[in-house]
Design an enzyme around this catalytic site. Sequence first.
Site, PDB file in Angstrom:
ATOM      1  N   HIS A  77       4.620  -4.786   8.764  1.00 18.72           N
ATOM      2  CA  HIS A  77       5.957  -4.883   9.359  1.00 18.72           C
ATOM      3  C   HIS A  77       6.568  -6.219   8.976  1.00 18.72           C
ATOM      4  O   HIS A  77       5.876  -7.222   8.868  1.00 18.72           O
ATOM      5  CB  HIS A  77       5.868  -4.775  10.894  1.00 18.72           C
ATOM      6  CG  HIS A  77       7.156  -4.373  11.516  1.00 18.72           C
ATOM      7  ND1 HIS A  77       8.172  -5.251  11.756  1.00 18.72           N
ATOM      8  CD2 HIS A  77       7.608  -3.140  11.909  1.00 18.72           C
ATOM      9  CE1 HIS A  77       9.192  -4.600  12.292  1.00 18.72           C
ATOM     10  NE2 HIS A  77       8.880  -3.330  12.385  1.00 18.72           N
ATOM     11  N   ASP A 131       4.894   3.722  13.339  1.00 16.46           N
ATOM     12  CA  ASP A 131       4.747   5.029  12.683  1.00 16.46           C
ATOM     13  C   ASP A 131       3.303   5.504  12.578  1.00 16.46           C
ATOM     14  O   ASP A 131       3.062   6.644  12.192  1.00 16.46           O
ATOM     15  CB  ASP A 131       5.361   4.960  11.281  1.00 16.46           C
ATOM     16  CG  ASP A 131       6.878   4.887  11.372  1.00 16.46           C
ATOM     17  OD1 ASP A 131       7.450   3.896  10.901  1.00 16.46           O
ATOM     18  OD2 ASP A 131       7.472   5.802  11.972  1.00 16.46           O
TER      19      ASP A 131
HETATM   20  C1  SDX Z   1       9.623   1.033  10.520  1.00 15.37           C
HETATM   21  O1  SDX Z   1      12.266  -3.138  10.468  1.00 15.37           O
HETATM   22  C2  SDX Z   1      11.925  -2.427  11.490  1.00 15.37           C
HETATM   23  O2  SDX Z   1      12.016  -2.845  12.601  1.00 15.37           O
HETATM   24  C3  SDX Z   1      11.450  -1.004  11.110  1.00 15.37           C
HETATM   25  C4  SDX Z   1      10.901  -0.192  12.298  1.00 15.37           C
HETATM   26  C5  SDX Z   1      11.984   0.157  13.300  1.00 15.37           C
HETATM   27  O3  SDX Z   1      11.638   0.401  14.482  1.00 15.37           O
HETATM   28  O4  SDX Z   1      13.164   0.307  12.851  1.00 15.37           O
HETATM   29  O5  SDX Z   1       9.863  -0.928  12.938  1.00 15.37           O
HETATM   30  C6  SDX Z   1      10.346   1.151  11.808  1.00 15.37           C
HETATM   31  O6  SDX Z   1      10.238   1.189   9.480  1.00 15.37           O
HETATM   32  C7  SDX Z   1       8.173   0.658  10.529  1.00 15.37           C
HETATM   33  C8  SDX Z   1       7.597   0.484   9.095  1.00 15.37           C
HETATM   34  C9  SDX Z   1       7.262   1.878   8.550  1.00 15.37           C
HETATM   35  N1  SDX Z   1       6.886   1.770   7.131  1.00 15.37           N
HETATM   36  C10 SDX Z   1       5.602   1.857   6.727  1.00 15.37           C
HETATM   37  O7  SDX Z   1       4.642   2.012   7.492  1.00 15.37           O
HETATM   38  C11 SDX Z   1       5.424   1.780   5.217  1.00 15.37           C
HETATM   39  C12 SDX Z   1       4.297   0.815   4.866  1.00 15.37           C
HETATM   40  N2  SDX Z   1       4.691  -0.560   5.195  1.00 15.37           N
HETATM   41  C13 SDX Z   1       5.163  -1.409   4.141  1.00 15.37           C
HETATM   42  O8  SDX Z   1       5.935  -0.743   3.170  1.00 15.37           O
HETATM   43  C14 SDX Z   1       5.740  -2.716   4.645  1.00 15.37           C
HETATM   44  O9  SDX Z   1       4.846  -3.235   5.546  1.00 15.37           O
HETATM   45  C15 SDX Z   1       7.118  -2.749   5.272  1.00 15.37           C
HETATM   46  C16 SDX Z   1       8.144  -2.046   4.451  1.00 15.37           C
HETATM   47  C17 SDX Z   1       7.084  -2.119   6.626  1.00 15.37           C
HETATM   48  C18 SDX Z   1       7.508  -4.206   5.438  1.00 15.37           C
HETATM   49  O10 SDX Z   1       7.715  -4.688   4.176  1.00 15.37           O
HETATM   50  P1  SDX Z   1       7.989  -6.237   3.906  1.00 15.37           P
HETATM   51  O11 SDX Z   1       8.184  -6.992   5.158  1.00 15.37           O
HETATM   52  O12 SDX Z   1       9.035  -6.344   2.843  1.00 15.37           O
HETATM   53  O13 SDX Z   1       6.606  -6.738   3.369  1.00 15.37           O
HETATM   54  P2  SDX Z   1       6.227  -6.734   1.847  1.00 15.37           P
HETATM   55  O14 SDX Z   1       6.382  -5.342   1.300  1.00 15.37           O
HETATM   56  O15 SDX Z   1       6.975  -7.849   1.203  1.00 15.37           O
HETATM   57  O16 SDX Z   1       4.691  -7.060   1.921  1.00 15.37           O
HETATM   58  C19 SDX Z   1       4.244  -8.399   2.047  1.00 15.37           C
HETATM   59  C20 SDX Z   1       2.818  -8.362   1.524  1.00 15.37           C
HETATM   60  C21 SDX Z   1       2.732  -7.722   0.137  1.00 15.37           C
HETATM   61  O17 SDX Z   1       1.557  -8.222  -0.450  1.00 15.37           O
HETATM   62  P3  SDX Z   1       1.718  -9.298  -1.664  1.00 15.37           P
HETATM   63  O18 SDX Z   1       2.575  -8.641  -2.738  1.00 15.37           O
HETATM   64  O19 SDX Z   1       2.429 -10.507  -1.027  1.00 15.37           O
HETATM   65  O20 SDX Z   1       0.301  -9.585  -2.094  1.00 15.37           O
HETATM   66  O21 SDX Z   1       2.026  -7.502   2.390  1.00 15.37           O
HETATM   67  C22 SDX Z   1       1.617  -6.365   1.650  1.00 15.37           C
HETATM   68  C23 SDX Z   1       2.518  -6.267   0.426  1.00 15.37           C
HETATM   69  O22 SDX Z   1       1.847  -5.593  -0.624  1.00 15.37           O
HETATM   70  N3  SDX Z   1       1.840  -5.193   2.493  1.00 15.37           N
HETATM   71  C24 SDX Z   1       1.102  -4.096   2.434  1.00 15.37           C
HETATM   72  C25 SDX Z   1       1.644  -3.241   3.413  1.00 15.37           C
HETATM   73  N4  SDX Z   1       2.669  -3.833   4.000  1.00 15.37           N
HETATM   74  C26 SDX Z   1       2.791  -5.052   3.428  1.00 15.37           C
HETATM   75  N5  SDX Z   1       0.051  -3.764   1.651  1.00 15.37           N
HETATM   76  C27 SDX Z   1      -0.467  -2.531   1.858  1.00 15.37           C
HETATM   77  N6  SDX Z   1      -0.003  -1.649   2.786  1.00 15.37           N
HETATM   78  C28 SDX Z   1       1.037  -1.981   3.563  1.00 15.37           C
HETATM   79  N7  SDX Z   1       1.477  -1.110   4.462  1.00 15.37           N
END
Ligand code: SDX
Length: 379
Positions: free
Chosen positions: A261, A315
Amino acid sequence: MSEMELRPGLADVPVAESAISFIDGKRARLEYRGIAAETLAKESSFEETTWLLLKGDLPTQKELAEFNHDLRSRRKLKYKLIDLIKSLPENGHPMDALQSSVSALGMFYPSRDVGNYANNWEATLRLTASLPTLVAAFSRIRNGDEAIEPREDLDHAANFYYMMFGKEPSAATRKVLDACLILHAEHNMNASTFTARVTGSTLANPYSVVSAAVGSLSGPLHGGANEEVLGMLDAIGTKANVQSWLENAIATKAKIMGFGHRVYKVKDPRATVLQELAENMFAETGRPAKYEVAIELERVANGLLGPKGIYPNVDFFSGVVYQSLGIPTDLFTPIFAVARVAGWLAHWLEQLKNNRIYRPEQVFVGKTNVDYIPLEKRP
Ligand code: SDX
């Protein structure tokens, strides 16, 4: 080169002042107008929580009674809108059907005078009341069934369940669905709410605001994740497969659905409440295998992803709860929209009080002063 600093995804960039909800990402705290969301999920109703988000305070008994009446009397769809839903491809995704039908709904109830609060409140009532009917109608029509007309003697959650399945939910099922709607109602500057604000900042009508937000919510990185989690748990199959599956996913830099998140660097407090709801439901029926896999995945992921601040989000458990209520997987995200319409509209109304059109900047990295070469002189 521009001296402006690029902020991918607008991370940590405040784009508005808001009093609607507060998130403490380190202490796993979420408050709607100052009240803990988990308390509202246990003690309140979606209708009462929606009023709180829209108006800023809990309603009086009279206000809540009038609000309930105003919502219940706006659930029914025009027959021409039902005909439009019947013309949509039955194998299309329910989120696409919702986005299309929300726009069409606005054509029956003109609302372009967004400088008029009465106009905006009427649209707020109509949208909040009608989204469940739109979702349930497409869900049944695509299966060749007739849409079920809403009932005014049932509350929001019970009527939504009734329109989907043609029977009233048990008290326990109604409570779980109502709590899920409350937990998904608002979450400050998430992508779909930001989409609603950007669209609303051009003074577009509220049906366009909500339709745009539905489109944004449908993505698998946002609201679409709940549906993806179920597919991920199916792909893992058994508890025994979790460790190797997760190690491979991390090694291939795959995103683990339902984890991570932008704000929460601990377990999402909503995931904790949803897990409690799931445990209560499974106390009698026994834990489904998919839930056992989810628990094992969380345990292993805490070791491998926890140090990076990646924990279950809202989720991760919602799909397991919805599936145990008998809700089809591709309706999970539409249910998220049925709930989040409250937050979208609260932000839209709040922004209109002091509106300025969004128009951010960019860091230009392209070519400039390029000559035009006539076609005959090109290869
Ligand atoms: C919702 O914003 C909100 O409030 C959303 C929400 C709401 O109520 O409206 O809470 C609802 O959308 C919840 C999120 C649902 N999505 C998922 O579960 C999809 C998986 N999650 C990721 O795609 C990610 O965590 C996000 C999209 C939720 C957040 O993305 P960010 O903040 O842009 O983080 P990032 O992608 O820049 O990741 C930072 C690091 C990266 O690693 P590095 O490249 O720095 O080495 O963390 C890693 C990412 O690869 N990472 C993950 C991960 N989430 C972050 N690695 C593996 N699996 C994951 N789920």
